[in-house]
Structure formats: structure tokens, C-alpha cells
Design an enzyme around this catalytic site. Structure first.
Site, short mmCIF file in Angstrom:
data_model
loop_
_atom_site.label_atom_id
_atom_site.label_comp_id
_atom_site.label_asym_id
_atom_site.label_seq_id
_atom_site.Cartn_x
_atom_site.Cartn_y
_atom_site.Cartn_z
N LYS A 10 -65.83 17.72 -91.45
CA LYS A 10 -66.29 16.45 -92.00
C LYS A 10 -66.46 15.38 -90.91
CE LYS A 10 -64.28 16.89 -96.69
NZ LYS A 10 -63.27 16.27 -97.60
N TYR A 50 -70.58 17.97 -104.28
CA TYR A 50 -69.41 17.48 -105.02
C TYR A 50 -69.73 17.21 -106.49
CZ TYR A 50 -66.34 16.95 -100.92
OH TYR A 50 -65.53 17.17 -99.83
N ARG A 91 -57.72 27.85 -96.97
CA ARG A 91 -57.12 26.70 -97.65
C ARG A 91 -55.64 26.52 -97.27
NH1 ARG A 91 -60.17 23.83 -101.48
NH2 ARG A 91 -58.27 23.15 -102.53
N ASN A 122 -59.89 13.86 -94.60
CA ASN A 122 -59.08 15.07 -94.47
C ASN A 122 -59.75 16.20 -93.68
OD1 ASN A 122 -60.87 15.76 -96.41
ND2 ASN A 122 -59.38 16.05 -98.06
N HIS A 125 -63.72 20.51 -95.35
CA HIS A 125 -63.86 21.02 -96.72
C HIS A 125 -63.72 22.52 -96.67
CE1 HIS A 125 -65.55 22.00 -100.63
NE2 HIS A 125 -66.25 22.94 -100.01
N GLU A 136 -71.70 26.90 -103.29
CA GLU A 136 -71.78 26.02 -102.12
C GLU A 136 -72.55 26.69 -100.97
OE1 GLU A 136 -67.69 25.19 -101.27
OE2 GLU A 136 -67.45 23.84 -103.00
#
Ligand code: IDP
Ligand code: MG
Length: 151
Positions: A10, A50, A91, A122, A125, A136
């Protein structure tokens, strides 16, 4: 089960020149990189990415964040990884969504920040599950941009 996962580095991470640090962490996992590119993100792409969060109070701010408008950045780095339990692996090392809650050893715990205005900057993604990953990846990549043909 082997699966694909979309990762986006990001704009906060791009601005702070953390791309290499994030990649080093991801590269240490048991996953293969099968797609990578720099992408200029417009509002339409960010909102589609999103789409499930439409209506959340932080939605508009988060769209401007992903588009790089809050960090003076013109692109994100989009990556696709493939491997056994790739979503769980990535993750896990990414850490919790809220950087304040993310464990110190995770990428978000190490590099993320919660702004005074409540924005979760953060770092990356990562797709949340297999159906989101498929949706995605199709949004961000053409099939011929990937090194393997996904099932
Ligand atoms: P994830 O990125 O860990 O999968 P999601 O719930 O899918 O988390 O949210 C997507 C993104 O929206 C987060 O990475 C974060 O940037 C932002 N976000 C999520 N929840 C909040 C919140 O409560 N306040 C501000 N931003 C949020
Ligand atoms: Mg998510």
C-alpha cells in the site's frame, strides 16, 4: 490445498520505501511469486477492490489512501503468490488489520500505524479467503500476466 493470494503493498509502505522489507518477509514464506507489477490506482479500481466495505464510515478515506492521495504516491505494488495455505501463511505474517493490535513480529506490527484520525495505515493488503482472492486477482491481473494458469 494450494491456492493463490493477492497482495498489495500500500501507499504508506511505498512512500516509506518499505517495498523491499515487505518483499523480504513474504519471500521467506513457503509461497511462489507468480505475478508482480506497479499499478496506478484510480477510484474505480479501489472502490471495486473494497466493494464489500461500501457504506463503512472509513470507506472514502480508505479509497483515497489506496489511491495514494494521502501519501503523494502514484502506484501500489500488486503481487500474486501461490502455495499451500498461501492465504493463511501471508495473513499470519501480515498481522492484524489494526496496526496497534498487530503482534510486533508481524509486518503490520513492525511498520503499520494508526493515525490520530483513526486511519489504519497497515502497509499491505492480503486477500481474506479463496473466493475473494479469485475475485481480486481477476480485478488486478490479466491471466497472461501470471506465470501459471490459475484453476
Ligand atoms: P484486512 O486488510 O486485514 O483484510 P479489512 O477488514 O478487509 O482488513 O479492511 C480493509 C482495509 O480497510 C484495512 O486494511 C484498513 O486499511 C481499512 N480498515 C478496516 N477497518 C477499519 C477501521 O475500523 N477503521 C479504519 N480503517 C479500517
Ligand atoms: Mg480484507
Amino acid at each position: 490445498m494450494e491456492q493463490a493470494v493477492l497482495v498489495l503493498i500500500k501507499p504508506d509502505a511505498i512512500q516509506r520505501k518499505l517495498t523491499g522489507a515487505v518483499l523480504a518477509r513474504l519471500e521467506s514464506l513457503d509461497v511462489k511469486l507468480i505475478g508482480a507489477k506497479a499499478v496506478r490506482v484510480d477510484h474505480a479500481l479501489a472502490e471495486e477492490h473494497y466493494t464489500r466495505l461500501r457504506g463503512k464510515p472509513f470507506f472514502d478515506d480508505m479509497i483515497r489512501y489506496l489511491c495514494g492521495e494521502l501519501h503523494g504516491v502514484e502506484f501500489v505494488v500488486a503481487l500474486v503468490f501461490w502455495g499451500e495455505e498461501a492465504i493463511r501463511q501471508i495473513r499470519h505474517v501480515a498481522g492484524a488489520t489494526n496496526p496497534e493490535a498487530a503482534a510486533p513480529g508481524t509486518i503490520r506490527g513492525a511498520y503499520g500505524c494508526l493515525t490520530s484520525g483513526g486511519r489504519m495505515e497497515n502497509v499491505l493488503h492480503a486477500s481474506s479467503d479463496e473466493s475473494e482472492a479469485k475475485r481480486e486477482i481477476a480485478l488486478w491481473f490479466r491471466p497472461e500476466e501470471l506465470l501459471i494458469q490459475l484453476p
